[in-house]
Design a protein around this motif. Structure first.
Motif, short mmCIF file in Angstrom:
data_model
loop_
_atom_site.label_atom_id
_atom_site.label_comp_id
_atom_site.label_asym_id
_atom_site.label_seq_id
_atom_site.Cartn_x
_atom_site.Cartn_y
_atom_site.Cartn_z
N LEU A 1 9.06 3.04 2.39
CA LEU A 1 7.74 3.38 3.59
C LEU A 1 8.14 1.57 3.76
N HIS A 2 6.88 1.74 5.75
CA HIS A 2 7.01 0.60 6.18
C HIS A 2 5.95 0.87 6.76
N ASN A 3 5.00 -0.87 6.89
CA ASN A 3 3.57 -0.86 7.16
C ASN A 3 3.59 -1.13 8.77
N ALA A 4 3.56 -0.17 9.45
CA ALA A 4 3.72 -0.72 10.96
C ALA A 4 2.20 -1.05 11.74
N GLY A 5 1.85 -1.67 10.89
CA GLY A 5 -0.26 -1.53 11.23
C GLY A 5 0.45 -2.73 11.54
N PRO A 6 -1.09 -3.64 11.47
CA PRO A 6 -1.83 -4.75 11.73
C PRO A 6 -3.00 -5.18 10.32
N ASN A 7 -2.96 -3.64 9.10
CA ASN A 7 -3.59 -4.31 8.70
C ASN A 7 -3.16 -3.44 6.98
N PRO A 8 -3.32 -4.60 5.63
CA PRO A 8 -2.56 -4.27 4.70
C PRO A 8 -3.88 -3.10 4.44
N VAL A 9 -2.43 -1.89 3.20
CA VAL A 9 -3.38 -0.59 2.58
C VAL A 9 -2.59 -1.06 1.35
N LEU A 10 -3.45 -0.20 0.62
CA LEU A 10 -3.75 0.03 -0.99
C LEU A 10 -3.06 1.19 -1.48
N LEU A 11 -2.19 0.86 -2.42
CA LEU A 11 -0.88 1.75 -2.70
C LEU A 11 -1.34 1.97 -3.96
N TRP A 12 -1.00 3.20 -5.28
CA TRP A 12 -1.53 3.13 -6.43
C TRP A 12 -0.84 4.14 -6.64
N PRO A 13 -0.11 4.82 -7.98
CA PRO A 13 0.72 5.42 -9.28
C PRO A 13 -0.71 7.17 -8.51
#
Length: 207
Positions: A129-141
């Motif tokens: 997974l690569h965050n190519a956007g300008p914003n943090p993204v929350l990931l969870w189980p």
């Protein structure tokens, strides 16, 4: 032929070796299955030097393993990680599988690395997974992060993944890191490589 929802379900419920385990009908799509994160991730670290993909010690230092808690994991812009899937995948000898992105994550700036699974592969996939956007993204189980597409082959192949001596990720149930370098080489190729290494002195000059 790509498997439809009915065929995926049948292969998961009516088999001694289910295609996916666990299986949830809520994650079934018309021609794919939404796979979810287990909560185990491996984050690619900045180690401050060039990586030699033939050096196993370099590869061992590339990732930091993290178990995501109830608060989730804040996936920063520009960050790359490997996320373990909840589902155990078991492919029969006449079926391949492909990891594909989900539209909602693509629109949020999360890019999913394409991944191909050969016939007879079995294990828990770690997907890139690569965050190519300008914003943090929350990931969870439990987050349904990608989809798995199954494809039936026209015939059983001669080269089955489970029979390969160097099947580095077969039956992976915990993180094995990046397997580059000598993976997939014949014994003759490994000897040639070791002879080349032996022709250099400790300072890297060829003798």
């Amino acid at each position: 032929m790509i498997l439809c929802d009915r065929m995926i379900k049948e292969c998961c419920l009516n088999s001694n070796a289910p295609l996916l385990d666990p299986f949830s009908e809520d994650q079934l799509q018309s021609a794919s299955y939404d796979v979810s994160m287990s909560g185990n991730i491996a984050v690619l670290k900045r180690i401050g030097r060039a990586i030699d993909p033939t050096d196993k010690s370099d590869l061992a230092d590339m990732y930091q393993e993290i178990e995501i808690g109830a608060d989730g994991y804040l996936f920063s812009p520009g960050e790359y990680l490997l996320a373990e899937l909840t589902e155990m995948v078991r492919l029969p000898s006449q079926m391949a599988a492909h990891i594909r992105p989900r539209t909602r994550f693509t629109r949020a700036g999360i890019l999913v690395a394409g991944q191909h699974c050969n016939p007879t592969y079995a294990g828990k996939l770690y997907i890139g997974l690569h965050n190519a956007g300008p914003n943090p993204v929350l990931l969870w189980p439990g987050l349904k992060i990608a989809q798995l597409v199954f494809e039936e082959l026209s015939d059983e192949p001669d080269m089955l993944y489970a029979n390969k001596k160097n099947a580095a990720f077969q039956n992976e149930r915990s993180f094995r890191g990046a397997r580059f370098g000598e993976a997939g080489w014949s014994e003759e190729q490994k000897k040639i490589y070791q002879n080349i290494l032996g022709s250099f002195d400790e300072k890297g000059a060829q003798s």
